[in-house]
Design a protein around this motif. Sequence first.
Motif, PDB file in Angstrom:
ATOM      1  N   HIS A  81       0.836  -1.295  -0.043  1.00  0.00           N
ATOM      2  CA  HIS A  81      -0.098  -0.045  -0.100  1.00  0.00           C
ATOM      3  C   HIS A  81       0.808   1.284   0.244  1.00  0.00           C
ATOM      4  O   HIS A  81       0.372   2.261  -0.628  1.00  0.00           O
ATOM      5  CB  HIS A  81      -0.747   0.194   1.128  1.00  0.00           C
ATOM      6  CG  HIS A  81      -1.989  -0.908   1.152  1.00  0.00           C
ATOM      7  ND1 HIS A  81      -2.662  -1.325  -0.124  1.00  0.00           N
ATOM      8  CD2 HIS A  81      -2.510  -1.856   2.052  1.00  0.00           C
ATOM      9  CE1 HIS A  81      -3.591  -2.141   0.156  1.00  0.00           C
ATOM     10  NE2 HIS A  81      -3.623  -2.556   1.402  1.00  0.00           N
ATOM     11  N   SER A  82       2.070   1.242   0.588  1.00  0.00           N
ATOM     12  CA  SER A  82       2.738   2.260   0.811  1.00  0.00           C
ATOM     13  C   SER A  82       3.566   2.890  -0.783  1.00  0.00           C
ATOM     14  O   SER A  82       3.613   4.120  -0.728  1.00  0.00           O
ATOM     15  CB  SER A  82       3.911   2.036   1.463  1.00  0.00           C
ATOM     16  OG  SER A  82       4.817   1.017   0.847  1.00  0.00           O
ATOM     17  N   THR A  83       3.370   2.156  -1.756  1.00  0.00           N
ATOM     18  CA  THR A  83       3.744   2.436  -3.133  1.00  0.00           C
ATOM     19  C   THR A  83       2.661   2.413  -4.150  1.00  0.00           C
ATOM     20  O   THR A  83       2.647   2.735  -5.274  1.00  0.00           O
ATOM     21  CB  THR A  83       4.897   1.336  -3.555  1.00  0.00           C
ATOM     22  OG1 THR A  83       4.180   0.025  -3.654  1.00  0.00           O
ATOM     23  CG2 THR A  83       6.102   1.386  -2.894  1.00  0.00           C
ATOM     24  N   ASN A  84       1.337   2.144  -3.481  1.00  0.00           N
ATOM     25  CA  ASN A  84       0.114   2.101  -4.604  1.00  0.00           C
ATOM     26  C   ASN A  84      -0.392   3.445  -4.423  1.00  0.00           C
ATOM     27  O   ASN A  84      -1.108   3.797  -3.232  1.00  0.00           O
ATOM     28  CB  ASN A  84      -0.722   0.917  -3.948  1.00  0.00           C
ATOM     29  CG  ASN A  84      -1.868   0.850  -4.891  1.00  0.00           C
ATOM     30  OD1 ASN A  84      -2.524   1.749  -5.415  1.00  0.00           O
ATOM     31  ND2 ASN A  84      -2.507  -0.332  -4.776  1.00  0.00           N
ATOM     32  N   PRO A  85      -0.606   4.377  -5.505  1.00  0.00           N
ATOM     33  CA  PRO A  85      -1.242   5.553  -5.577  1.00  0.00           C
ATOM     34  C   PRO A  85      -2.647   5.701  -4.774  1.00  0.00           C
ATOM     35  O   PRO A  85      -3.286   6.519  -4.498  1.00  0.00           O
ATOM     36  CB  PRO A  85      -0.948   6.239  -6.904  1.00  0.00           C
ATOM     37  CG  PRO A  85      -0.744   4.960  -7.505  1.00  0.00           C
ATOM     38  CD  PRO A  85      -0.275   3.873  -6.795  1.00  0.00           C
ATOM     39  N   ASN A  86      -3.548   4.557  -5.224  1.00  0.00           N
ATOM     40  CA  ASN A  86      -4.731   4.412  -4.569  1.00  0.00           C
ATOM     41  C   ASN A  86      -5.056   4.558  -2.945  1.00  0.00           C
ATOM     42  O   ASN A  86      -5.862   4.935  -2.546  1.00  0.00           O
ATOM     43  CB  ASN A  86      -5.332   3.142  -4.886  1.00  0.00           C
ATOM     44  CG  ASN A  86      -5.761   2.983  -6.268  1.00  0.00           C
ATOM     45  OD1 ASN A  86      -5.988   3.887  -7.145  1.00  0.00           O
ATOM     46  ND2 ASN A  86      -5.746   1.694  -6.768  1.00  0.00           N
ATOM     47  N   PHE A  87      -3.741   4.501  -2.582  1.00  0.00           N
ATOM     48  CA  PHE A  87      -3.893   4.531  -1.017  1.00  0.00           C
ATOM     49  C   PHE A  87      -2.981   6.045  -0.423  1.00  0.00           C
ATOM     50  O   PHE A  87      -2.902   6.201   0.751  1.00  0.00           O
ATOM     51  CB  PHE A  87      -2.962   3.506  -0.203  1.00  0.00           C
ATOM     52  CG  PHE A  87      -3.961   2.133  -0.459  1.00  0.00           C
ATOM     53  CD1 PHE A  87      -4.787   1.791   0.619  1.00  0.00           C
ATOM     54  CD2 PHE A  87      -3.885   1.423  -1.693  1.00  0.00           C
ATOM     55  CE1 PHE A  87      -5.601   0.699   0.359  1.00  0.00           C
ATOM     56  CE2 PHE A  87      -4.474   0.175  -2.103  1.00  0.00           C
ATOM     57  CZ  PHE A  87      -5.500  -0.107  -0.976  1.00  0.00           C
ATOM     58  N   GLN A  88      -2.700   6.953  -1.350  1.00  0.00           N
ATOM     59  CA  GLN A  88      -2.378   8.038  -0.919  1.00  0.00           C
ATOM     60  C   GLN A  88      -3.000   9.033  -0.050  1.00  0.00           C
ATOM     61  O   GLN A  88      -2.642   9.905   0.600  1.00  0.00           O
ATOM     62  CB  GLN A  88      -2.137   9.057  -2.334  1.00  0.00           C
ATOM     63  CG  GLN A  88      -0.523   9.165  -2.785  1.00  0.00           C
ATOM     64  CD  GLN A  88      -0.545  10.026  -3.992  1.00  0.00           C
ATOM     65  OE1 GLN A  88      -1.377  10.061  -4.607  1.00  0.00           O
ATOM     66  NE2 GLN A  88       0.544  10.474  -4.328  1.00  0.00           N
ATOM     67  N   ASN A  89      -4.250   8.874  -0.070  1.00  0.00           N
ATOM     68  CA  ASN A  89      -5.418   9.690   0.606  1.00  0.00           C
ATOM     69  C   ASN A  89      -5.636   9.139   2.062  1.00  0.00           C
ATOM     70  O   ASN A  89      -6.723   9.383   2.617  1.00  0.00           O
ATOM     71  CB  ASN A  89      -6.751  10.034  -0.210  1.00  0.00           C
ATOM     72  CG  ASN A  89      -7.318  10.942   0.477  1.00  0.00           C
ATOM     73  OD1 ASN A  89      -6.934  11.856   1.019  1.00  0.00           O
ATOM     74  ND2 ASN A  89      -8.625  11.096   0.312  1.00  0.00           N
ATOM     75  N   GLN A 104       4.845   6.894   7.896  1.00  0.00           N
ATOM     76  CA  GLN A 104       4.356   7.329   6.570  1.00  0.00           C
ATOM     77  C   GLN A 104       4.744   9.035   6.855  1.00  0.00           C
ATOM     78  O   GLN A 104       4.558   9.859   7.700  1.00  0.00           O
ATOM     79  CB  GLN A 104       2.931   7.461   6.619  1.00  0.00           C
ATOM     80  CG  GLN A 104       2.557   5.842   6.220  1.00  0.00           C
ATOM     81  CD  GLN A 104       0.885   5.896   5.881  1.00  0.00           C
ATOM     82  OE1 GLN A 104       0.061   5.592   6.835  1.00  0.00           O
ATOM     83  NE2 GLN A 104       0.665   6.012   4.692  1.00  0.00           N
TER      84      GLN A 104
END
Length: 105
Positions: A81-89, A104
Amino acid sequence: METYLEKHERILQKEIHKYFSEPSRIYKSESGKRLQIISPGTLNLFKGPDLLDIAILLDGFLIIGSAEFHKKSSDWISHNHSTNPNFQNVILHIVFENDVKINQN
């Protein structure tokens, strides 16, 4: 009686959403901040964070974003998740077992 480790994560996600629907509960974050769920947002049954548009009060500041649930904090790393843009928010990571500290920025 079934433990949380035996339950499917999707079932736990729904139970947490329902539990967070009571805004009078006050929590303490891992960093010691006062945390109150104003709105649990909506369940996301697709790819991405588990709860969308969750509204929280964190030490008196209103923050709106996404929340992700895992049985263990290390799942954040193992699910990439730390590299997945879907989890930026993601503003809140909900875990039953804090087995790894997640940093984070």
